[in-house]
Design a protein around this motif. Structure first.
Motif, mmCIF file in Angstrom:
data_model
loop_
_atom_site.group_PDB
_atom_site.id
_atom_site.type_symbol
_atom_site.label_atom_id
_atom_site.label_comp_id
_atom_site.label_asym_id
_atom_site.label_seq_id
_atom_site.Cartn_x
_atom_site.Cartn_y
_atom_site.Cartn_z
ATOM 1 N N LEU A 1 0.822 -1.204 0.000
ATOM 2 C CA LEU A 1 0.000 0.000 0.000
ATOM 3 C C LEU A 1 0.860 1.261 0.000
ATOM 4 O O LEU A 1 0.516 2.250 -0.668
ATOM 5 N N ASP A 2 1.960 1.222 0.718
ATOM 6 C CA ASP A 2 2.880 2.371 0.687
ATOM 7 C C ASP A 2 3.389 2.622 -0.728
ATOM 8 O O ASP A 2 3.430 3.775 -1.193
ATOM 9 N N LEU A 3 3.786 1.557 -1.414
ATOM 10 C CA LEU A 3 4.279 1.705 -2.779
ATOM 11 C C LEU A 3 3.213 2.315 -3.681
ATOM 12 O O LEU A 3 3.483 3.232 -4.469
ATOM 13 N N TYR A 4 2.000 1.801 -3.584
ATOM 14 C CA TYR A 4 0.895 2.254 -4.429
ATOM 15 C C TYR A 4 0.562 3.720 -4.172
ATOM 16 O O TYR A 4 0.426 4.520 -5.112
ATOM 17 N N LEU A 5 0.438 4.078 -2.912
ATOM 18 C CA LEU A 5 0.053 5.446 -2.570
ATOM 19 C C LEU A 5 1.182 6.436 -2.828
ATOM 20 O O LEU A 5 0.938 7.578 -3.250
ATOM 21 N N ASN A 6 2.412 6.008 -2.595
ATOM 22 C CA ASN A 6 3.539 6.921 -2.804
ATOM 23 C C ASN A 6 3.823 7.161 -4.281
ATOM 24 O O ASN A 6 4.173 8.284 -4.681
ATOM 25 N N GLU A 7 3.690 6.136 -5.113
ATOM 26 C CA GLU A 7 3.868 6.327 -6.550
ATOM 27 C C GLU A 7 2.734 7.185 -7.108
ATOM 28 O O GLU A 7 2.943 7.994 -8.020
ATOM 29 N N GLY A 8 1.548 7.004 -6.548
ATOM 30 C CA GLY A 8 0.362 7.711 -7.006
ATOM 31 C C GLY A 8 -0.481 6.793 -7.866
ATOM 32 O O GLY A 8 0.012 6.271 -8.873
ATOM 33 N N PRO A 9 -1.749 6.547 -7.469
ATOM 34 C CA PRO A 9 -2.588 5.617 -8.225
ATOM 35 C C PRO A 9 -2.643 5.903 -9.721
ATOM 36 O O PRO A 9 -2.543 4.983 -10.542
ATOM 37 N N GLU A 10 -2.759 7.173 -10.095
ATOM 38 C CA GLU A 10 -2.861 7.499 -11.518
ATOM 39 C C GLU A 10 -1.610 7.072 -12.276
ATOM 40 O O GLU A 10 -1.694 6.590 -13.416
ATOM 41 N N ALA A 11 -0.450 7.231 -11.660
ATOM 42 C CA ALA A 11 0.797 6.808 -12.301
ATOM 43 C C ALA A 11 0.861 5.286 -12.412
ATOM 44 O O ALA A 11 1.342 4.750 -13.418
ATOM 45 N N VAL A 12 0.391 4.597 -11.395
ATOM 46 C CA VAL A 12 0.362 3.134 -11.433
ATOM 47 C C VAL A 12 -0.555 2.649 -12.556
ATOM 48 O O VAL A 12 -0.195 1.767 -13.347
ATOM 49 N N TRP A 13 -1.747 3.241 -12.643
ATOM 50 C CA TRP A 13 -2.689 2.837 -13.704
ATOM 51 C C TRP A 13 -2.079 3.112 -15.075
ATOM 52 O O TRP A 13 -2.248 2.308 -15.998
ATOM 53 N N ALA A 14 -1.376 4.229 -15.213
ATOM 54 C CA ALA A 14 -0.826 4.613 -16.512
ATOM 55 C C ALA A 14 0.206 3.604 -16.997
ATOM 56 O O ALA A 14 0.234 3.256 -18.188
ATOM 57 N N ARG A 15 1.064 3.112 -16.105
ATOM 58 C CA ARG A 15 2.071 2.159 -16.575
ATOM 59 C C ARG A 15 1.465 0.790 -16.852
ATOM 60 O O ARG A 15 1.939 0.065 -17.745
ATOM 61 N N HIS A 16 0.399 0.420 -16.128
ATOM 62 C CA HIS A 16 -0.313 -0.807 -16.490
ATOM 63 C C HIS A 16 -0.905 -0.674 -17.899
ATOM 64 O O HIS A 16 -0.773 -1.567 -18.732
ATOM 65 N N ALA A 17 -1.567 0.459 -18.143
ATOM 66 C CA ALA A 17 -2.218 0.673 -19.436
ATOM 67 C C ALA A 17 -1.204 0.718 -20.579
ATOM 68 O O ALA A 17 -1.444 0.156 -21.657
#
Length: 392
Positions: A260-276
């Motif tokens: 959860l720290d990784l997800y929140l610190n990277e920023g959800p929008e950034a995480v979604w963008a690299r998945h996409a």
């Protein structure tokens, strides 16, 4: 050249379990505290708070101590009564599977089923709700992983809410990899876990529960209590002042905290963008190489896993074995009705990075060529790189 059949893979690109982040693995190695130690009780409350923030919930989420199939079965057992009329939406193996659980708790089961390379049409849901006003519960799988397809749960949820029904959502392999949250789709029970897009091992369920679902479950005398399937028993377990129903998975909570720290610190929008981006590059490469995506249209293809249709005459199991033996890359098979018909390449958590699309295309193309397909691997990689260079 002979290839070792049982050597450890170099890259795991499956639809789950997925690679765990190094930080999560280090988290799993933290001290295992006694569950009634005040330090752990405070820590558990803070982890739940992080999960609440990540899931964008207005109330506290529930953590069940078992991988998300526990949460899905618990949702059926706890929310569905013998008087409920359940509408199950089946666009794939997992969506269909939830209907079997629903049928266990209510004899009144209706279903909308579409071919397993398509998505549920919200208009079909609207028509069914109109034709059957007695429907009280609707269940849907957001990302049906064995097909690599996405259902429009926000639109479906709006219809169910307007109908006055309860919505159960399987978001196990979508949450954290794309924009989806329990309250966005008006879910009453929203089941996910850290073992897919959050890059943690399988071992926990994260669940969003609406206030009205709490009321319904607590009024259901047949809902599990004093059971591994109980959701009701865990309602207040988030609080440092309340006891746990049974011993929580302390090490898994340590890992979830790191995830959860990784997800929140990277920023959800950034995480979604690299998945996409990773999935988009993969799909472009697959098409340019001469293969086809399983999903009926690009618009319903998942950003967290790409399902590639198996060409006529190719043994899909042998294909995956060749990719593993020759290139050290592991893919997933289909499941149930899609077994043997497609190969799944996961883009979840740490492997949701564009470089892994290139690795996947190389291994998939090479294995296909070994099976006699003679694909244009170079064109596939060029197409993927063009997407990456344009969108990165």
């Amino acid at each position: 050249m002979r290839y070792p059949e049982h050597a450890d893979p170099v890259i795991t690109l499956t639809a789950g379990p997925v690679n765990a982040y190094a930080e999560v693995l280090r988290g799993l190695g933290r001290t295992v505290l006694y569950d009634y130690d005040p330090a752990f009780q405070l820590f558990y409350e803070k982890v739940v708070d992080k999960a609440q923030k990540a899931m964008r919930l207005s109330n506290k989420p529930v953590i069940l101590h078992g991988e998300p199939v526990l949460g899905l079965e618990a949702a059926a057992a706890s929310l569905i009564t013998s008087d409920d009329v359940v509408l199950n939406l089946a666009s794939g193996v997992y969506g269909k599977g939830f209907g079997y659980w629903a049928k266990r708790y209510s004899p009144h089961l209706l279903e909308i089923e579409v071919p397993y390379n398509e998505a549920i049409d919200p208009q079909a849901v609207a028509d069914m709700l109109k034709a059957h006003p007695e429907i009280t519960i609707v269940s849907v799988c957001h990302h049906d992983t064995p097909s690599g397809t996405i259902n429009p749960i926000d639109a479906i949820g709006a219809l169910v809410s307007a109908h006055g029904g309860y919505l159960i959502v399987d978001a196990v392999s979508s949450f954290g990899g794309m924009k989806t949250h329990p309250e966005d789709c008006k879910a009453d029970i929203y089941v996910t876990g850290p073992n897919k897009c959050l890059g943690a091992p399988p071992g926990l369920t994260m669940m969003g529960v609406s206030e009205r679902a709490w009321v319904k479950m607590k009024a259901n005398g047949a809902a599990p209590r004093a059971s591994m399937l109980s959701i009701v028993d865990w309602e207040d377990a988030w609080s440092r002042d309340k006891p746990f129903p049974f011993t929580p998975s302390v090490s898994e909570i340590n890992g979830l905290d790191a995830a959860l720290d990784l997800y929140l610190n990277e920023g959800p929008e950034a995480v979604w963008a690299r998945h996409a981006l990773t999935a988009k590059a993969m799909r472009a490469g697959v098409t340019a190489m001469g293969l086809s995506i399983w999903a009926a249209s690009d618009s319903i293809a998942s950003p967290t896993a790409t399902a590639v249709r198996t060409p006529e005459g190719v043994d899909e199991k042998a294909l995956r074995q060749a990719a593993r033996a020759r290139y050290g890359v592991v893919f997933s098979s289909g499941r149930g009705e899609t077994l043997g018909k497609l190969t799944r390449i996961g883009h979840m958590g740490p492997t949701a990075q564009p470089i892994y699309a290139i690795a996947a295309l190389t291994a998939l193309g090479g294995a296909m060529n070994a099976a006699g397909q003679k694909l244009a691997i170079g064109k596939g990689i060029e197409a993927a790189l063009a997407v990456i260079d344009t969108d990165a």
